[in-house]
Write a protein that holds these residues in place. Structure first.
Motif, mmCIF file in Angstrom:
data_model
loop_
_atom_site.group_PDB
_atom_site.id
_atom_site.type_symbol
_atom_site.label_atom_id
_atom_site.label_comp_id
_atom_site.label_asym_id
_atom_site.label_seq_id
_atom_site.Cartn_x
_atom_site.Cartn_y
_atom_site.Cartn_z
ATOM 1 N N UNK A 200 12.849 -1.411 -8.766
ATOM 2 C CA UNK A 200 13.367 -2.774 -8.646
ATOM 3 C C UNK A 200 14.855 -2.776 -8.316
ATOM 4 N N UNK A 201 15.355 -3.982 -7.979
ATOM 5 C CA UNK A 201 16.771 -4.159 -7.701
ATOM 6 C C UNK A 201 17.401 -4.973 -8.827
ATOM 7 N N UNK A 202 18.643 -4.614 -9.171
ATOM 8 C CA UNK A 202 19.341 -5.216 -10.313
ATOM 9 C C UNK A 202 20.758 -5.578 -9.886
ATOM 10 N N UNK A 203 21.244 -6.729 -10.338
ATOM 11 C CA UNK A 203 22.645 -7.109 -10.142
ATOM 12 C C UNK A 203 23.257 -7.368 -11.508
ATOM 13 N N UNK A 204 24.407 -6.746 -11.761
ATOM 14 C CA UNK A 204 25.081 -6.855 -13.050
ATOM 15 C C UNK A 204 26.435 -7.518 -12.828
ATOM 16 N N UNK A 205 26.636 -8.676 -13.435
ATOM 17 C CA UNK A 205 27.879 -9.424 -13.288
ATOM 18 C C UNK A 205 28.783 -9.125 -14.477
ATOM 19 N N UNK A 206 29.849 -8.349 -14.232
ATOM 20 C CA UNK A 206 30.771 -7.935 -15.275
ATOM 21 C C UNK A 206 30.499 -6.517 -15.727
ATOM 22 N N UNK A 207 31.396 -5.598 -15.378
ATOM 23 C CA UNK A 207 31.203 -4.194 -15.710
ATOM 24 C C UNK A 207 32.072 -3.780 -16.890
ATOM 25 N N UNK A 208 31.994 -4.558 -17.950
ATOM 26 C CA UNK A 208 32.538 -4.121 -19.227
ATOM 27 C C UNK A 208 31.511 -3.245 -19.920
ATOM 28 N N UNK A 231 35.780 -7.810 -10.517
ATOM 29 C CA UNK A 231 37.010 -7.943 -9.733
ATOM 30 C C UNK A 231 37.924 -6.739 -9.873
ATOM 31 N N UNK A 232 37.586 -5.809 -10.769
ATOM 32 C CA UNK A 232 38.410 -4.619 -10.970
ATOM 33 C C UNK A 232 37.764 -3.428 -10.262
ATOM 34 N N UNK A 233 38.337 -2.975 -9.138
ATOM 35 C CA UNK A 233 37.721 -1.862 -8.396
ATOM 36 C C UNK A 233 37.689 -0.565 -9.188
ATOM 37 N N UNK A 234 38.528 -0.440 -10.216
ATOM 38 C CA UNK A 234 38.511 0.778 -11.025
ATOM 39 C C UNK A 234 37.196 0.933 -11.784
ATOM 40 N N UNK A 235 36.493 -0.176 -11.990
ATOM 41 C CA UNK A 235 35.244 -0.118 -12.743
ATOM 42 C C UNK A 235 34.133 0.602 -11.975
ATOM 43 N N UNK A 236 34.273 0.692 -10.662
ATOM 44 C CA UNK A 236 33.191 1.272 -9.879
ATOM 45 C C UNK A 236 33.014 2.761 -10.139
ATOM 46 N N UNK A 237 34.097 3.465 -10.426
ATOM 47 C CA UNK A 237 33.969 4.905 -10.636
ATOM 48 C C UNK A 237 33.110 5.215 -11.858
ATOM 49 N N UNK A 238 33.419 4.583 -12.978
ATOM 50 C CA UNK A 238 32.576 4.817 -14.148
ATOM 51 C C UNK A 238 31.203 4.202 -13.933
#
Length: 399
Positions: A200-208, A231-238
């Motif tokens: 399936x496909x999932x969208x997660x709003x807010x990467x806290x 909105x914080x590109x640093x969150x993509x790495x983790x």
């Protein structure tokens, strides 16, 4: 230890005395546990955005003075009458959501909202009193979410305590601490509320913490595409380490709405959308990002104002659904030990969630970091003696 043998304890606590003002380190007196209660020596606690939300509140249900904190791990110091499931010395995780184990809701697989122990803001759930007072004046201090972990000792109803027995007792304290709220909420939502399906496909709003835990839980369920919105590109790495395959920054969509971008990425909308921020407009956008016919949106974020969410009835009739959940739909006493075992078996990796570690007297600095979006989870160690702490994993970023 029986209730009659327990005595009041004086200890340090970080007390909230006014909305949004720095917590004040105070000596408090912690009363002995009464019937069905447990007094817990907190090993470590961590900060959650819910703490910040309530810390800022000027109106109901905020109460001052109070001791915030609800994500922690500790050792049972004493027990009151009629407590049988835990004993002195047991490792426990306190949780804001009770599980009495006897009501219709606790016995049903369809609910994790106990109908016997309802939440009493600032007070113990059975008798409507508090176990805290300021040592200097005797002024009562309110409890918070039935836990109050920003204190060296706290008193919690046994329905709000999860025992980590057997192999789970070997879980590093800071890992066990994360299972008290944020991680359990995210993983549980993917597993129990959405029941994410393989492929399936999932969208997660807010990467806290909650959103990243949703991503990891969805990956464990076999999702093929997990889109992280932040909105914080640093969150993509983790995020990539925890299962996120695509990243959408709402500030960088070329004039398109986030839902338009997600529909393009998924060919019509995500099968499952999770809102982990607590902003009504984002909840609406998450719903619009779900697929017509069967898309499911799960609301996990806490909106302090409890504002309404506007969704077209026409969209609902086209097969999309919206639901919410407390603690990710998990039953604390049943499911947290399962998650603990998954951590021990390396199926659930939590090292990346701990970005900072601090001493108890640095708690205001930790609040600032979380408030500014500069950390995921900051572990606050109570004892102040690093050499005596149990071994812990991960890179110490205490800077």
């Amino acid at each position: 230890m029986e209730q009659s043998a327990a005595k009041p304890i004086r200890c340090r606590a970080a007390v909230s005395k006014a909305p949004g003002q720095p917590l004040e380190m105070e000596e408090v007196e912690v009363a002995p546990p009464r019937a069905h209660e447990v007094r817990v020596k907190i090993i470590c606690t961590s900060l959650c955005h819910t703490d910040i939300t309530f810390w800022r509140m000027k109106d109901y249900p905020a109460m001052f003075p109070s001791i915030l904190g609800h994500e922690a791990v500790g050792l049972v110091e004493s027990v009151g009458e009629h407590v049988q499931e835990v004993a002195v010395g047991d490792t426990v995780v306190p949780v804001f959501l009770p599980q009495c184990g006897e009501c219709a809701d606790c016995l049903s697989p369809r609910s994790n909202i106990c109908s016997v122990l309802t939440y009493l803001p600032g007070l113990m759930p059975r008798d409507g009193t508090t176990r805290f007072s300021l040592a200097a004046t005797g002024e009562p201090v309110h409890t918070f979410l039935s836990v109050s972990s920003f204190a060296e000792y706290t008193v919690v109803d046994v329905a709000h305590v999860v025992k980590l027995g057997g192999g789970a007792a070997a879980l590093p304290p800071e890992t066990a601490c994360l299972l008290s709220c944020g991680v359990s909420t995210g993983v549980g939502a993917a597993w129990k509320v959405a029941a994410v399906e393989p492929g399936s496909t999932v969208a997660v709003f807010g990467l806290g913490t909650v959103g990243l835990a949703v991503a990891q839980g969805s990956r464990m369920r076999g999702a093929k595409r997990i889109i992280g919105v932040d909105m914080n590109p640093d969150k993509f790495e983790i995020g990539k380490r925890l299962g996120v395959t695509d990243f959408v920054n709402p500030n960088d969509t070329g004039g398109k709405t986030v839902s338009q971008v997600i529909k393009e990425l998924t060919g019509g909308g995500a099968d499952y959308c999770f809102e982990c921020i607590g902003i009504p407009s984002v909840m609406e956008e998450a719903f619009q990002s779900s697929r017509t016919g069967w898309g499911k949106t799960v609301i996990l974020g806490t909106d302090a104002a409890a504002a309404p969410v506007s969704i077209s009835s026409s969209d609902i009739k086209r097969g999309r659904s919206v639901t919410g959940a407390l603690l990710g739909g998990i039953k604390p006493k049943d499911d947290i030990p399962v998650l603990a075992q998954k951590c021990l078996d390396k199926e659930l990796e939590l090292d990346g969630f701990v970005t900072h570690r601090m001493e108890f007297d640095e708690i205001n600095r930790a609040l600032d970091l979380l408030d500014q979006g500069k950390c995921l989870r900051c572990i606050i160690w109570m004892d102040g003696d690093e050499e005596e702490r149990p071994s812990r994993s991960g890179t110490d970023t205490h800077t």
